[in-house]
Write an enzyme that holds these catalytic residues in place. Sequence first.
Site, mmCIF file in Angstrom:
data_model
loop_
_atom_site.group_PDB
_atom_site.id
_atom_site.type_symbol
_atom_site.label_atom_id
_atom_site.label_comp_id
_atom_site.label_asym_id
_atom_site.label_seq_id
_atom_site.Cartn_x
_atom_site.Cartn_y
_atom_site.Cartn_z
ATOM 1 N N LYS A 188 -123.582 -27.061 18.771
ATOM 2 C CA LYS A 188 -124.807 -27.088 19.571
ATOM 3 C C LYS A 188 -124.985 -28.420 20.273
ATOM 4 O O LYS A 188 -125.513 -28.481 21.384
ATOM 5 C CB LYS A 188 -126.030 -26.770 18.701
ATOM 6 C CG LYS A 188 -126.140 -25.300 18.349
ATOM 7 C CD LYS A 188 -127.518 -24.964 17.825
ATOM 8 C CE LYS A 188 -127.629 -23.489 17.476
ATOM 9 N NZ LYS A 188 -128.878 -23.174 16.774
ATOM 10 N N LYS B 147 -118.723 -12.336 21.676
ATOM 11 C CA LYS B 147 -119.725 -11.684 20.839
ATOM 12 C C LYS B 147 -120.873 -11.165 21.704
ATOM 13 O O LYS B 147 -121.284 -11.855 22.637
ATOM 14 C CB LYS B 147 -120.310 -12.722 19.860
ATOM 15 C CG LYS B 147 -120.241 -12.306 18.414
ATOM 16 C CD LYS B 147 -120.642 -13.431 17.502
ATOM 17 C CE LYS B 147 -122.130 -13.482 17.258
ATOM 18 N NZ LYS B 147 -122.507 -14.254 16.067
ATOM 19 N N LYS C 230 -127.419 -12.081 24.116
ATOM 20 C CA LYS C 230 -128.305 -11.963 25.266
ATOM 21 C C LYS C 230 -128.007 -13.013 26.321
ATOM 22 O O LYS C 230 -128.200 -12.791 27.507
ATOM 23 C CB LYS C 230 -129.762 -12.082 24.821
ATOM 24 C CG LYS C 230 -130.214 -10.814 24.133
ATOM 25 C CD LYS C 230 -131.586 -10.389 24.537
ATOM 26 C CE LYS C 230 -132.546 -11.514 24.396
ATOM 27 N NZ LYS C 230 -133.796 -11.168 23.788
HETATM 28 P P1 AMP Z 1 -128.669 -15.027 16.685
HETATM 29 O O1 AMP Z 1 -129.968 -14.797 17.363
HETATM 30 O O2 AMP Z 1 -127.477 -15.033 17.586
HETATM 31 O O3 AMP Z 1 -128.710 -16.188 15.712
HETATM 32 O O4 AMP Z 1 -128.447 -13.748 15.765
HETATM 33 C C1 AMP Z 1 -129.336 -13.324 14.751
HETATM 34 C C2 AMP Z 1 -128.553 -12.550 13.720
HETATM 35 O O5 AMP Z 1 -127.797 -11.502 14.301
HETATM 36 C C3 AMP Z 1 -127.540 -13.418 12.974
HETATM 37 O O6 AMP Z 1 -127.533 -13.020 11.619
HETATM 38 C C4 AMP Z 1 -126.226 -13.101 13.615
HETATM 39 O O7 AMP Z 1 -125.147 -13.221 12.707
HETATM 40 C C5 AMP Z 1 -126.401 -11.636 14.033
HETATM 41 N N1 AMP Z 1 -125.654 -11.376 15.280
HETATM 42 C C6 AMP Z 1 -125.892 -11.916 16.496
HETATM 43 N N2 AMP Z 1 -125.052 -11.439 17.424
HETATM 44 C C7 AMP Z 1 -124.234 -10.560 16.775
HETATM 45 C C8 AMP Z 1 -123.145 -9.718 17.194
HETATM 46 N N3 AMP Z 1 -122.738 -9.687 18.466
HETATM 47 N N4 AMP Z 1 -122.542 -8.959 16.261
HETATM 48 C C9 AMP Z 1 -122.955 -8.985 14.977
HETATM 49 N N5 AMP Z 1 -123.974 -9.731 14.522
HETATM 50 C C10 AMP Z 1 -124.616 -10.522 15.401
#
Ligand code: AMP
Length: 324
Positions: free
Chosen positions: A112, A193, A196
Amino acid sequence: MKNLIFSGIQPTGALHLGNYLGAIKQWVDLQNEHESIFCIVDYHAMTVAYDAKKLPERISELALDLLACGIDPEKAILFVQSQVPEHTELGWIFNTITPIAILSRMTQYKDKSEQNKQNINAGLFTYPVLQAADVLLYKANLVPVGEDQVQHVELMRVIARKFNKAFGELFPEPKPLLTEQARVMSLSDPTKKMSKSLGEKHYIALSDSPDVIKRKVRSAVTDTHAGSKSPGVENLFAILEALGGEDLVKELKSQHKKGSLQYADLKDVAANTIISHLKPIRERRTELEKEREHVGEILIQGAKRAQKIAQQTMSEVREKIGVR
Ligand code: AMP
Ligand code: TRP
């Protein structure tokens, strides 16, 4: 020992299919088996540039999604981190026992700060300390997270150990709960991955209408790597599997092997499966949108229940560290 689950999610707006299949679906299952606490971590979200005017909306959108997915306030505690100030209080105390050297090895911090060179703030650096406070405030012992958070859970164990050693036994050493969760890739760039931040056509929001889902899945990239296994096709298979269509996937994979699978058909099956799975979530969401006050009340009640536990822990902590 009875398990107590704690997990947190940042309020970055409405959820997508990757969030659901990779995290929230598991939370919904866990709440039926264990005492569970789920937290919308708004103070964590402040460690990178964010829009203060939009934060309240992001929090309420996320709360709507979580409830629509099936987080049940009768079973689990759902609350917003900043409504329980004990999190930052314990975070401060933990800061004083956390070696800088360990924090500077955190991969997420390195990533980050690499991405946000103009805003490498102290909060970003001590982010995992606040995360440790989140969990240890409730003496939770199991933390469902993705692979990328395992290092942070390990740090919680270090902090718990250090505290217990310096001031006397108080905290359990939490463990990450890593189950086989799907990693959902972007529809339009399946090497990345689903996220958004990549843009509209890359993800499916839980609130997308059937038409939008169809359109997005139909335009998903399936054949970027001619000859070799296409990551886009693999992704559609993975999504179908995660949605419980193992038999269907077996059948489609065997067709794929024989070369008789039309990608258009695969996309139709995938789109329909996603649509039927998201239907009840979308319907619940529409209902909840009409009762935003009720959703706010759920969060307030959740914070009250959380704070009761948090205050008890804090009085033990204060006693041990010598502040009254
Ligand atoms: P984030 O907002 O990216 O931190 O994601 C919130 C939660 O969703 C975390 O537990 C991530 O591991 C899971 N997550 C986010 N994107 C993905 C994805 N493309 N596939 C699987 N899990 C995801
Ligand atoms: N850092 C986690 C993430 O980015 C979110 C989080 C904050 C969390 N506090 C937590 C996760 C406590 C589990 C437990 O996904």
